[in-house]
Design a protein around this motif. Structure first.
Motif, PDB file in Angstrom:
ATOM      1  N   UNK A  51       0.750  -1.049   0.000  1.00  0.00           N
ATOM      2  CA  UNK A  51      -0.034   0.034  -0.070  1.00  0.00           C
ATOM      3  C   UNK A  51       0.851   1.178  -0.038  1.00  0.00           C
ATOM      4  N   UNK A  52       1.441   1.542   0.940  1.00  0.00           N
ATOM      5  CA  UNK A  52       2.225   2.828   1.244  1.00  0.00           C
ATOM      6  C   UNK A  52       3.694   2.800   0.171  1.00  0.00           C
ATOM      7  N   UNK A  53       4.055   1.383  -0.028  1.00  0.00           N
ATOM      8  CA  UNK A  53       5.200   1.502  -1.037  1.00  0.00           C
ATOM      9  C   UNK A  53       4.902   1.685  -2.303  1.00  0.00           C
ATOM     10  N   UNK A  54       3.888   1.603  -2.567  1.00  0.00           N
ATOM     11  CA  UNK A  54       3.362   2.061  -4.014  1.00  0.00           C
ATOM     12  C   UNK A  54       2.954   3.431  -4.353  1.00  0.00           C
ATOM     13  N   UNK A  55       3.134   4.210  -3.082  1.00  0.00           N
ATOM     14  CA  UNK A  55       2.564   5.619  -3.286  1.00  0.00           C
ATOM     15  C   UNK A  55       3.880   6.380  -3.652  1.00  0.00           C
ATOM     16  N   UNK A  56       3.734   7.231  -4.796  1.00  0.00           N
ATOM     17  CA  UNK A  56       4.804   8.211  -5.188  1.00  0.00           C
ATOM     18  C   UNK A  56       4.945   9.437  -4.403  1.00  0.00           C
ATOM     19  N   UNK A  57       5.351   9.344  -3.079  1.00  0.00           N
ATOM     20  CA  UNK A  57       5.262  10.522  -2.334  1.00  0.00           C
ATOM     21  C   UNK A  57       5.673  11.945  -2.816  1.00  0.00           C
ATOM     22  N   UNK A  58       6.683  11.848  -3.755  1.00  0.00           N
ATOM     23  CA  UNK A  58       7.283  12.882  -4.199  1.00  0.00           C
ATOM     24  C   UNK A  58       6.414  13.562  -5.076  1.00  0.00           C
ATOM     25  N   UNK A  59       5.927  12.685  -6.061  1.00  0.00           N
ATOM     26  CA  UNK A  59       5.012  13.456  -7.120  1.00  0.00           C
ATOM     27  C   UNK A  59       3.560  13.683  -6.497  1.00  0.00           C
ATOM     28  N   UNK A  60       2.991  13.361  -5.488  1.00  0.00           N
ATOM     29  CA  UNK A  60       1.973  13.682  -4.886  1.00  0.00           C
ATOM     30  C   UNK A  60       2.149  15.087  -4.161  1.00  0.00           C
ATOM     31  N   UNK A  61       3.415  14.927  -3.332  1.00  0.00           N
ATOM     32  CA  UNK A  61       3.516  16.517  -2.673  1.00  0.00           C
ATOM     33  C   UNK A  61       3.763  17.536  -3.649  1.00  0.00           C
ATOM     34  N   UNK A  62       4.585  17.239  -4.935  1.00  0.00           N
ATOM     35  CA  UNK A  62       4.757  18.198  -5.835  1.00  0.00           C
ATOM     36  C   UNK A  62       3.551  18.722  -6.343  1.00  0.00           C
ATOM     37  N   UNK A  63       2.627  17.969  -6.652  1.00  0.00           N
ATOM     38  CA  UNK A  63       1.424  18.261  -7.395  1.00  0.00           C
ATOM     39  C   UNK A  63       0.504  19.179  -6.405  1.00  0.00           C
ATOM     40  N   UNK A  64       0.403  18.596  -4.990  1.00  0.00           N
ATOM     41  CA  UNK A  64      -0.250  19.292  -3.979  1.00  0.00           C
ATOM     42  C   UNK A  64       0.307  20.567  -3.952  1.00  0.00           C
ATOM     43  N   UNK A  65       1.635  20.732  -3.845  1.00  0.00           N
ATOM     44  CA  UNK A  65       2.273  22.218  -3.742  1.00  0.00           C
ATOM     45  C   UNK A  65       2.006  22.892  -4.838  1.00  0.00           C
ATOM     46  N   UNK A  66       2.106  22.317  -6.106  1.00  0.00           N
ATOM     47  CA  UNK A  66       1.947  23.574  -7.231  1.00  0.00           C
ATOM     48  C   UNK A  66       0.624  24.009  -7.219  1.00  0.00           C
ATOM     49  N   UNK A  67      -0.640  23.262  -6.724  1.00  0.00           N
ATOM     50  CA  UNK A  67      -2.100  23.647  -6.911  1.00  0.00           C
ATOM     51  C   UNK A  67      -2.308  24.440  -5.437  1.00  0.00           C
ATOM     52  N   UNK A  68      -1.514  24.966  -4.594  1.00  0.00           N
ATOM     53  CA  UNK A  68      -1.570  25.693  -3.687  1.00  0.00           C
ATOM     54  C   UNK A  68      -1.194  27.170  -3.849  1.00  0.00           C
ATOM     55  N   UNK A  69      -0.618  27.329  -4.876  1.00  0.00           N
ATOM     56  CA  UNK A  69      -0.062  28.615  -4.998  1.00  0.00           C
ATOM     57  C   UNK A  69      -1.061  29.856  -5.294  1.00  0.00           C
ATOM     58  N   UNK A  70      -0.644  31.012  -4.844  1.00  0.00           N
ATOM     59  CA  UNK A  70      -1.612  31.991  -4.912  1.00  0.00           C
ATOM     60  C   UNK A  70      -1.464  32.567  -6.264  1.00  0.00           C
ATOM     61  N   UNK A  71      -2.523  32.637  -7.252  1.00  0.00           N
ATOM     62  CA  UNK A  71      -2.269  33.087  -8.621  1.00  0.00           C
ATOM     63  C   UNK A  71      -3.411  33.833  -9.027  1.00  0.00           C
ATOM     64  N   UNK A  72      -3.415  34.730 -10.441  1.00  0.00           N
ATOM     65  CA  UNK A  72      -4.541  35.321 -10.785  1.00  0.00           C
ATOM     66  C   UNK A  72      -5.534  34.275 -11.027  1.00  0.00           C
ATOM     67  N   UNK A  73      -5.114  33.201 -11.658  1.00  0.00           N
ATOM     68  CA  UNK A  73      -6.005  32.091 -12.180  1.00  0.00           C
ATOM     69  C   UNK A  73      -6.823  31.616 -10.853  1.00  0.00           C
ATOM     70  N   UNK A  74      -6.299  31.504  -9.723  1.00  0.00           N
ATOM     71  CA  UNK A  74      -7.056  30.810  -8.482  1.00  0.00           C
ATOM     72  C   UNK A  74      -8.130  32.134  -7.821  1.00  0.00           C
ATOM     73  N   UNK A  75      -7.707  33.281  -8.040  1.00  0.00           N
ATOM     74  CA  UNK A  75      -8.463  34.201  -7.233  1.00  0.00           C
ATOM     75  C   UNK A  75      -9.766  34.485  -8.311  1.00  0.00           C
ATOM     76  N   UNK A  76      -9.400  34.254  -9.581  1.00  0.00           N
ATOM     77  CA  UNK A  76     -10.462  34.307 -10.856  1.00  0.00           C
ATOM     78  C   UNK A  76     -11.610  33.519 -10.478  1.00  0.00           C
ATOM     79  N   UNK A  77     -10.976  32.234 -10.410  1.00  0.00           N
ATOM     80  CA  UNK A  77     -11.946  31.041 -10.359  1.00  0.00           C
ATOM     81  C   UNK A  77     -12.559  31.200  -9.053  1.00  0.00           C
ATOM     82  N   UNK A  78     -12.098  31.539  -7.864  1.00  0.00           N
ATOM     83  CA  UNK A  78     -12.764  31.816  -6.634  1.00  0.00           C
ATOM     84  C   UNK A  78     -13.820  32.704  -6.592  1.00  0.00           C
ATOM     85  N   UNK A  79     -13.639  33.829  -7.364  1.00  0.00           N
ATOM     86  CA  UNK A  79     -14.614  34.888  -7.503  1.00  0.00           C
ATOM     87  C   UNK A  79     -15.565  34.331  -8.495  1.00  0.00           C
ATOM     88  N   UNK A  80     -15.525  33.825  -9.403  1.00  0.00           N
ATOM     89  CA  UNK A  80     -16.446  33.159 -10.293  1.00  0.00           C
ATOM     90  C   UNK A  80     -17.506  32.187  -9.680  1.00  0.00           C
TER      91      UNK A  80
END
Length: 537
Positions: A51-80
């Motif tokens: 189970x845990x041995x088959x999880x690519x922790x680095x890939x998961x963390x990198x993706x989660x970190x990238x989707x947490x950035x404060x950007x114009x797209x994020x604020x636009x989608x939040x307002x919409x």
């Protein structure tokens, strides 16, 4: 040549089986404790390898970190998403509200907070917290702005449903967070769609904006608590899931233990008020059921309760019901109050509307249908009458009058009438509003001059100094200016001596009206009120 037999090793005394009565004998291999340990070790091995041995922790963390950035797209989608949510709530449209849930990007920084806590990455935690805070503020502010500009500011059923969170909301958020964290860890992101709908992060925020715009503290705090419940539950559940799946962490063993204690404590802190809310909702449901049963009992089981509306926030509690009965009972209300007081354990004020019907079940059903049709015809006729009168008073065609029968609201913009002052338009609205107490009648006037605010000198008694107060005519001017500003939504400028302008500003603040000031000298004197942007009317 004859082969020699292979010697057989004899057991040494030191390795021979211990006697049954020997205290140093080890526990039996097939004992319950050893069996449980074997199963536990087997499970740990399977979990760690398969189970845990088959999880690519680095890939998961990198993706989660990238989707947490404060950007114009994020604020636009939040307002919409916030805009769609508040419009769906104002229109009481569940389909539109669901669309807002799907667009909301708030799940990403909340999950980022959870994973950052699990891994001990405080730089990531600050980044996620910053994005979450910015998205929350933007969503609330945008929704409040839409509500302020909207003619619809009534608490709908969709809004009311998000002002009383209970323990079930916590359970929904928990189960949804488990599914969401699992989907992110295992790369099954399609599940997030269902999680977004289940947790409903944006609608509570939209209701917070509604409560802020309308200054409704009950709506504001109730929906804010629901949002905090969802946010906290999702973040802490994501933290627990990440630790269960073995994500590497920089936390020490002691820090990990404290983290587990804090997570558990947070869930308990949320669960206690939510449990109390759930108990109150359950009591109200049971009380409504018992009140309906009491009404039927008063009529000997031969009546049908067509409509029952309890009010739990009043003292005494009020119950209004419409009863279809074959026989009118004069003291039905008194008997119902006595029985309900005994059943519910509190004072109850009962109001019964008795409608006599035939003796058969079919006659009762026909009476119910007839009553519903009559109520619909009466509501339609009332709406048409209001529209006709507003059309006549405002000097506009009837199709320019907006009537919302469900919310009992009518809106119209009046045409300029020769010689009509702002006070005349306010009086027109007051008169028609007085004839329809259950309706919210709003007449938007054309821009007209506002009256001056005057002051009078009040002589002090004894050693008390003289003071200036707003005259009754001045107070009427202040109230008229507040009414007009609330209808045309144009800023007001107050011009006059500094002390007098400050007194007018304070008087208008009680109506939640802010002004711009043009000060000329000190002391007191008449204050002129003018529109900051003059129209052509």
């Amino acid at each position: 040549m004859q082969s020699q037999p292979t010697p057989v090793a004899q057991p040494d005394a030191s390795t021979s089986a211990a006697a049954p009565g020997d205290a140093s004998a080890p526990a039996a291999a097939d004992g319950p404790t050893s069996g449980f340990r074997a199963v536990l070790n087997s499970f740990r091995g399977w979990w760690g390898h398969d189970v845990t041995g088959t999880v690519d922790q680095i890939a998961v963390i990198e993706k989660r970190r990238a989707e947490c950035t404060l950007s114009a797209r994020y604020l636009l989608m939040t307002c919409m998403s916030a805009g769609i949510a508040i419009l769906g709530l104002l229109l009481s449209s569940p389909a539109v509200v669901i669309g807002a849930m799907l667009l909301s990007p708030l799940m990403d920084p909340i999950m980022g907070v959870g994973f950052a806590l699990a891994t001990g990455d405080y730089k990531w935690l600050r980044q996620s917290g910053k994005s979450l805070a910015a998205g929350t503020v933007f969503a609330i502010a945008f929704c409040a702005l839409i509500v302020l500009l909207s003619p619809l500011q009534t608490v709908t059923s969709e809004i009311a449903a998000r002002t009383r969170p209970n323990l079930f909301d916590l359970a929904v958020a928990f189960f949804s967070a488990v599914a969401g964290a699992y989907a992110m860890i295992r790369g099954r992101e399609g599940t997030i769609v269902g999680v977004a709908i289940a947790t409903a992060l944006m609608p509570p925020l939209a209701v917070v904006g509604f409560g802020l715009a309308t200054m409704n503290t009950t709506v504001f705090w109730g929906s804010l608590f629901l949002f905090i419940t969802n946010l906290t539950t999702i973040a802490l559940t994501a933290t627990a899931m990440a630790r269960i799946y073995g994500f590497s962490t920089s936390l020490s063993e002691k820090q990990t233990q404290w983290q587990a204690i804090l997570i558990f404590g947070a869930f308990v802190a949320l669960a206690i008020p939510l449990l109390l809310s759930l108990r109150q909702i359950a009591w109200e449901t049971q009380a409504t059921r018992e009140a309906r049963g009491v009404v039927v009992e008063v009529f000997g089981g031969q009546a049908t309760v067509s409509q029952l509306e309890p009010s739990f926030d009043t003292e005494p509690m009020r119950v209004a019901a419409t009863v279809l009965t074959t026989e009118i009972i004069a003291d039905a209300e008194q008997r119902a109050e006595s029985l309900m007081r005994r059943e519910l354990g509190r004072e109850v004020d009962v109001s019964l509307t008795q409608l006599r019907v035939g003796t058969s079940a079919q006659a009762t059903e026909e009476a119910q249908l007839a009553q519903a049709r009559a109520q619909e015809r009466a509501a339609l006729q009332q709406a048409e009458n209001i529209a006709d009168r507003l059309s006549l008073l405002a000097g506009v065609p009837v199709d320019e009058v907006t009537v919302d029968r469900d919310r009992r609201r009518a809106l119209v913009t009046a045409r300029p009438l020769d010689g009509a002052t702002m006070l005349a338009y306010a009086e027109l609205e007051r008169r028609i509003d007085a004839t329809e107490p259950d309706w919210d009648i709003r007449l938007t006037p054309p821009l007209r001059a506002l009256p001056q605010v005057t002051f009078s000198l009040e002589e002090g008694e004894g050693d008390e100094p003289d003071s200036y107060t707003i005259t009754p005519q001045g107070a009427q001017a202040v109230a008229l200016a507040a009414w007009a500003q609330g209808r045309v939504d144009i800023p007001i400028t107050a011009s006059g001596p500094a002390d007098a302008v400050a007194a007018v500003r304070n008087a208008l603040s009680h109506y939640d009206v802010a002004i711009t000031e043009q000060v000329s000298g000190n002391g007191f004197g008449p204050v002129s009120l003018d529109w900051s942007t003059q129209g052509n009317n």
